[in-house]
Write an enzyme that holds these catalytic residues in place. Sequence first.
Site, PDB file in Angstrom:
ATOM      1  CE1 TYR A  43      -3.843  -2.258   0.272  1.00  9.80           C
ATOM      2  CE2 TYR A  43      -2.709  -3.227   2.161  1.00  9.80           C
ATOM      3  CZ  TYR A  43      -3.719  -3.267   1.213  1.00  9.80           C
ATOM      4  OH  TYR A  43      -4.613  -4.318   1.204  1.00  9.80           O
ATOM      5  CG  HIS A  48      -7.327   4.581   0.733  1.00 12.49           C
ATOM      6  ND1 HIS A  48      -8.164   5.681   0.784  1.00 12.49           N
ATOM      7  CD2 HIS A  48      -8.054   3.556   1.269  1.00 12.49           C
ATOM      8  CE1 HIS A  48      -9.323   5.336   1.315  1.00 12.49           C
ATOM      9  NE2 HIS A  48      -9.279   4.063   1.625  1.00 12.49           N
ATOM     10  CE1 TYR A  93      -3.958  -3.762   5.742  1.00  9.17           C
ATOM     11  CE2 TYR A  93      -4.128  -4.759   7.919  1.00  9.17           C
ATOM     12  CZ  TYR A  93      -3.518  -4.672   6.675  1.00  9.17           C
ATOM     13  OH  TYR A  93      -2.475  -5.507   6.369  1.00  9.17           O
ATOM     14  CG  ASN A  95     -12.673  -0.155   5.856  1.00 13.43           C
ATOM     15  OD1 ASN A  95     -12.271   0.825   5.234  1.00 13.43           O
ATOM     16  ND2 ASN A  95     -13.307  -1.153   5.274  1.00 13.43           N
ATOM     17  CG  ASP A 120      -7.594   8.993   0.863  1.00 15.26           C
ATOM     18  OD1 ASP A 120      -7.514   8.610   2.056  1.00 15.26           O
ATOM     19  OD2 ASP A 120      -8.407   8.504   0.062  1.00 15.26           O
ATOM     20  CG  ASN A 141     -15.411   2.888   4.197  1.00 16.38           C
ATOM     21  OD1 ASN A 141     -16.551   3.310   4.340  1.00 16.38           O
ATOM     22  ND2 ASN A 141     -15.082   2.029   3.249  1.00 16.38           N
TER      23      ASN A 141
END
Length: 216
Positions: A43, A48, A93, A95, A120, A141
């Site tokens: 990632y 994100h 993470y 969420n 973001d 989220n």
Amino acid sequence: MKQVHRKMGIMDLFRQIESGSDGRLHGKLTWIIAGLGNPGLEYEHTRHNAGFLTMEQLAKNCGVRLSQMKFQADCTEAMVGEVRCLLMKPATYMNRSGDAIGAAADFYHIPPEQVLVIYDDISLAPGKLRIRRKGSAGGHNGIKSIIAQLGTEEFPRIRVGVGTMPDPRYDLADWVLSKFTEEEQAALQPALEHAADAANLIVRGDINQAMNQYNS
């Protein structure tokens, strides 16, 4: 002329500590600054993770590294200007970002209005920022999770532009987890520096100046 060197006395040490020139942290920790993203090599440098990238820039500006694992996050304490802050990159993470930030806010008794979140925004072009005192999740989220844990929408945020989807039929998850192009990275770097500067203004109580200076 010969220089005269003298040993530091106890009063000299007190003055150095009071002025902050000894390199230590001073005062009570009063702010949390958290950048959102996803942990893991796959990632890195994705859209994100603009919040993570901003936190790395801010940590660099403060001369620190986010090297402690606390509250399910990569953390460090730092003086942002003259304000003692906890810098965070949640490792939960995206969420579940609120799990880490909520735990830290509870531990340090930090009110929501002193929890600054950087993340973001796909409605802004790379290089653009939007600063707000509060607001809804807007479909993000990570922000939904933070609102759920803090119990309010009233916390300041810096939104970092990562570019709009090239086609509305494009899958949103694929887009935010895609990497920046070289051209976009060139536009993004000044925005990361501006976001770090804006964070400095916000924690010292100058959010109006931050909005006037950096809002796109």
